[in-house]
Design an enzyme around this catalytic site. Structure first.
Site, PDB file in Angstrom:
ATOM      1  NE  ARG A 151      13.039   2.037 -11.043  1.00  0.00           N
ATOM      2  CZ  ARG A 151      13.355   2.836 -10.028  1.00  0.00           C
ATOM      3  NH1 ARG A 151      12.930   4.052 -10.010  1.00  0.00           N
ATOM      4  NH2 ARG A 151      14.108   2.408  -9.042  1.00  0.00           N
ATOM      5  CD  GLN A 193      12.414  -6.373 -10.847  1.00  0.00           C
ATOM      6  OE1 GLN A 193      12.258  -7.509 -11.286  1.00  0.00           O
ATOM      7  NE2 GLN A 193      11.881  -5.984  -9.728  1.00  0.00           N
ATOM      8  CG  ASP A 220      15.895  -0.094 -11.816  1.00  0.00           C
ATOM      9  OD1 ASP A 220      16.507   0.982 -11.704  1.00  0.00           O
ATOM     10  OD2 ASP A 220      14.753  -0.274 -11.362  1.00  0.00           O
ATOM     11  CB  SER A 255      16.768  -0.647  -8.444  1.00  0.00           C
ATOM     12  OG  SER A 255      15.455  -0.195  -8.653  1.00  0.00           O
ATOM     13  CE1 TYR A 292      11.167   6.718 -10.068  1.00  0.00           C
ATOM     14  CE2 TYR A 292       9.969   6.382 -12.109  1.00  0.00           C
ATOM     15  CZ  TYR A 292      11.117   6.263 -11.375  1.00  0.00           C
ATOM     16  OH  TYR A 292      12.220   5.678 -11.931  1.00  0.00           O
TER      17      TYR A 292
HETATM   18  P1  NAD Z   1      12.541   7.765  -5.586  1.00  0.00           P
HETATM   19  O1  NAD Z   1      14.005   7.718  -5.353  1.00  0.00           O
HETATM   20  O2  NAD Z   1      12.027   8.537  -6.745  1.00  0.00           O
HETATM   21  O3  NAD Z   1      11.826   8.355  -4.268  1.00  0.00           O
HETATM   22  C1  NAD Z   1      12.079   7.807  -3.004  1.00  0.00           C
HETATM   23  C2  NAD Z   1      10.797   7.733  -2.202  1.00  0.00           C
HETATM   24  O4  NAD Z   1      10.401   9.029  -1.755  1.00  0.00           O
HETATM   25  C3  NAD Z   1       9.586   7.175  -2.960  1.00  0.00           C
HETATM   26  O5  NAD Z   1       9.122   6.026  -2.281  1.00  0.00           O
HETATM   27  C4  NAD Z   1       8.567   8.313  -2.892  1.00  0.00           C
HETATM   28  O6  NAD Z   1       7.239   7.837  -2.802  1.00  0.00           O
HETATM   29  C5  NAD Z   1       9.010   9.023  -1.625  1.00  0.00           C
HETATM   30  N1  NAD Z   1       8.489  10.390  -1.430  1.00  0.00           N
HETATM   31  C6  NAD Z   1       8.308  11.378  -2.329  1.00  0.00           C
HETATM   32  N2  NAD Z   1       7.792  12.472  -1.733  1.00  0.00           N
HETATM   33  C7  NAD Z   1       7.662  12.177  -0.418  1.00  0.00           C
HETATM   34  C8  NAD Z   1       7.181  12.897   0.716  1.00  0.00           C
HETATM   35  N3  NAD Z   1       6.714  14.148   0.633  1.00  0.00           N
HETATM   36  N4  NAD Z   1       7.194  12.254   1.909  1.00  0.00           N
HETATM   37  C9  NAD Z   1       7.630  10.977   2.029  1.00  0.00           C
HETATM   38  N5  NAD Z   1       8.090  10.258   0.990  1.00  0.00           N
HETATM   39  C10 NAD Z   1       8.103  10.849  -0.219  1.00  0.00           C
HETATM   40  O7  NAD Z   1      11.940   6.303  -5.623  1.00  0.00           O
HETATM   41  P2  NAD Z   1      12.618   4.935  -6.076  1.00  0.00           P
HETATM   42  O8  NAD Z   1      13.423   4.378  -5.000  1.00  0.00           O
HETATM   43  O9  NAD Z   1      13.277   5.167  -7.382  1.00  0.00           O
HETATM   44  O10 NAD Z   1      11.342   4.019  -6.256  1.00  0.00           O
HETATM   45  C11 NAD Z   1      10.231   4.479  -7.018  1.00  0.00           C
HETATM   46  C12 NAD Z   1       9.241   3.371  -7.237  1.00  0.00           C
HETATM   47  O11 NAD Z   1       9.672   2.448  -8.208  1.00  0.00           O
HETATM   48  C13 NAD Z   1       8.899   2.552  -6.023  1.00  0.00           C
HETATM   49  O12 NAD Z   1       7.517   2.326  -6.043  1.00  0.00           O
HETATM   50  C14 NAD Z   1       9.610   1.269  -6.245  1.00  0.00           C
HETATM   51  O13 NAD Z   1       9.034   0.194  -5.557  1.00  0.00           O
HETATM   52  C15 NAD Z   1       9.443   1.151  -7.726  1.00  0.00           C
HETATM   53  N6  NAD Z   1      10.387   0.244  -8.333  1.00  0.00           N
HETATM   54  C16 NAD Z   1       9.918  -0.693  -9.204  1.00  0.00           C
HETATM   55  C17 NAD Z   1      10.809  -1.548  -9.835  1.00  0.00           C
HETATM   56  C18 NAD Z   1      10.311  -2.584 -10.789  1.00  0.00           C
HETATM   57  O14 NAD Z   1       9.154  -2.916 -10.794  1.00  0.00           O
HETATM   58  N7  NAD Z   1      11.170  -3.090 -11.642  1.00  0.00           N
HETATM   59  C19 NAD Z   1      12.153  -1.453  -9.600  1.00  0.00           C
HETATM   60  C20 NAD Z   1      12.596  -0.479  -8.709  1.00  0.00           C
HETATM   61  C21 NAD Z   1      11.698   0.379  -8.097  1.00  0.00           C
END
Ligand code: NAD
Length: 376
Positions: free
Chosen positions: A119, A124, A127, A130, A230
């Site tokens: 990530r 991006q 991705d 996303s 994550y």
């Molecule tokens: P994901 O689908 O793995 O999880 C969804 C959400 O569930 C996450 O925010 C996680 O913190 C939350 N979660 C887990 N356990 C939980 C609990 N017990 N109670 C409440 N919430 C809980 O996550 P995602 O959508 O794939 O995103 C993961 C991370 O990657 C995020 O920080 C996002 O901002 C980041 N991201 C970065 C980039 C980049 O920099 N290029 C791109 C996309 C996403």
């Protein structure tokens, strides 16, 4: 190079890995595109649109027999032997599916799983998690609004005032953020919970309220930082406090959207059966984590059932496992662009496939090569 795009065969899969836009670009790079006839039909891309973009239409064998095969989902056991030994396959191949990867390795193919990309800023544009989670978050709210028997926005009418819907969003990753934005556009009042305190600002910037849970011990603080963006599993002490806060909001909620996930682990249980009982009749839960709960049962709610809508204690629970496929045209358009960008890393200037393990994205996505399963 010959690039093939077979039709997807998984139940409910409507997306396609290439669109006329990406076909045109690949063709301009000198490649021959072979699309299985009908591959785009469920995503509203007729064969004629591919032909107009310069693709050859073929039967399944023609598309599977290419040097490079573009897929949405991992090839099934029946499909894997259709790949040529030495061919390359790119798709959402599920890096955690050991049996599937073993099958691909056994077929002698080089396989890239796009979900494994880091990530990072550079990754991006490719991705897929996303691009597809964003769609899932949007569609989850649209489905909830459709199932809910009341309005989302507050309305003042001659016949009286209607209150705004209260929406609780659990998990504020990509899907959760889009769910907040979408519910906000519809006029709902939104509260959201995540284990990562860093998302509080994002929730507030979208007009939602973050459900605060304190971090009382060093162990809780460290776990909340997560790993690589994550979430990590939180200590039971913190989860108990979170559950108490969430329970209060869920009892008052009209709609709950569950998007909380921890990579490689069961989805956390956040909406217990007792909480469902406490909800008002006619409330709606959309559980994006359905089928990913402990032992594959339930999701963020243990009562949700994968790919089914059930009514429990007067609450409609939608177990949605592939929401992106319900927005097939845009989901395919974005996915195909992700794939196109990834191909820039594995096709050299001469138009041939090459493997550059110095590239962190390539190294992370490469799952099988020369008969072996390879993990980054
Ligand atoms: P994901 O689908 O793995 O999880 C969804 C959400 O569930 C996450 O925010 C996680 O913190 C939350 N979660 C887990 N356990 C939980 C609990 N017990 N109670 C409440 N919430 C809980 O996550 P995602 O959508 O794939 O995103 C993961 C991370 O990657 C995020 O920080 C996002 O901002 C980041 N991201 C970065 C980039 C980049 O920099 N290029 C791109 C996309 C996403």
């Amino acid at each position: 190079m010959l690039i093939g795009v077979p039709a997807e065969s998984s139940a409910g899969e409507t997306r396609v890995a290439a669109t006329p836009e990406t076909v045109k670009k690949l063709k301009a790079q000198g490649h021959t595109l072979r699309i299985e006839s009908g591959a785009g039909t469920a995503a509203s891309v007729p064969d004629a649109a591919y032909a107009a973009a310069g693709a050859e239409l073929s039967d399944a064998a023609g598309a599977w027999g290419a040097d490079l095969v573009l897929k949405v989902r991992s090839p099934s056991p029946a499909e894997t032997p259709r790949l040529r030994a030495g061919a390359t396959v790119v798709g959402m191949l599920d890096p955690l599916d050991a049996a599937g990867l073993q099958r691909l390795a056994g077929a002698g193919v080089t396989a890239y799983a796009l979900e494994a990309a880091p990530r990072t800023t550079r990754a991006q544009s490719m991705d897929v998690l996303s691009s597809q989670a964003n769609i899932a978050g949007y569609k989850a709210v649209m489905i909830a609004a459709d199932r809910y028997q009341r309005f989302f926005p507050m309305l003042m009418t001659a016949a009286g005032t209607v209150k705004a819907a209260r929406v609780v969003i659990l998990g504020v990753g990509v899907a959760g953020l889009q769910a907040i934005a979408t519910a906000k556009r519809l006029g709902a009042v939104i509260e959201a919970s995540d284990v990562r305190p860093s998302v509080k600002e994002q929730v507030e910037s979208l007009g939602g309220k973050f459900i605060e849970v304190s971090y009382d011990t060093d162990e809780e603080k460290q776990a909340a930082v997560g790993a690589g963006g994550y979430a990590k599993p939180m200590p039971a002490s913190w989860l108990a406090r979170q559950q108490a806060e969430v329970a209060k909001r869920v009892a008052l909620a009209d709609v709950v959207i569950g998007t909380a996930l921890i990579p490689g682990r069961a989805a956390p249980t956040l909406i217990t059966a007792d909480m469902v009982k406490s909800m008002k009749p006619g409330s709606v839960i959309v559980d994006i984590a359905a089928g990913k709960g402990p032992g594959g049962v339930g999701g963020n709610c243990p009562l949700s059932e994968a790919d089914k809508t059930v009514v429990q204690h007067g609450v409609t629970i939608v177990g949605a496992t592939n929401l992106a496929a319900l927005v097939a045209a845009d989901a395919s358009a974005l996915y195909a662009r992700n794939v196109l960008d990834f191909l820039k890393l594995i096709i050299n200037r001469e138009g041939a496939l090459h493997i550059d393990l110095q590239d962190d994205i390539v190294a992370a996505c490469l799952m099988t090569h020369e008969g072996a399963v390879r993990r980054a």
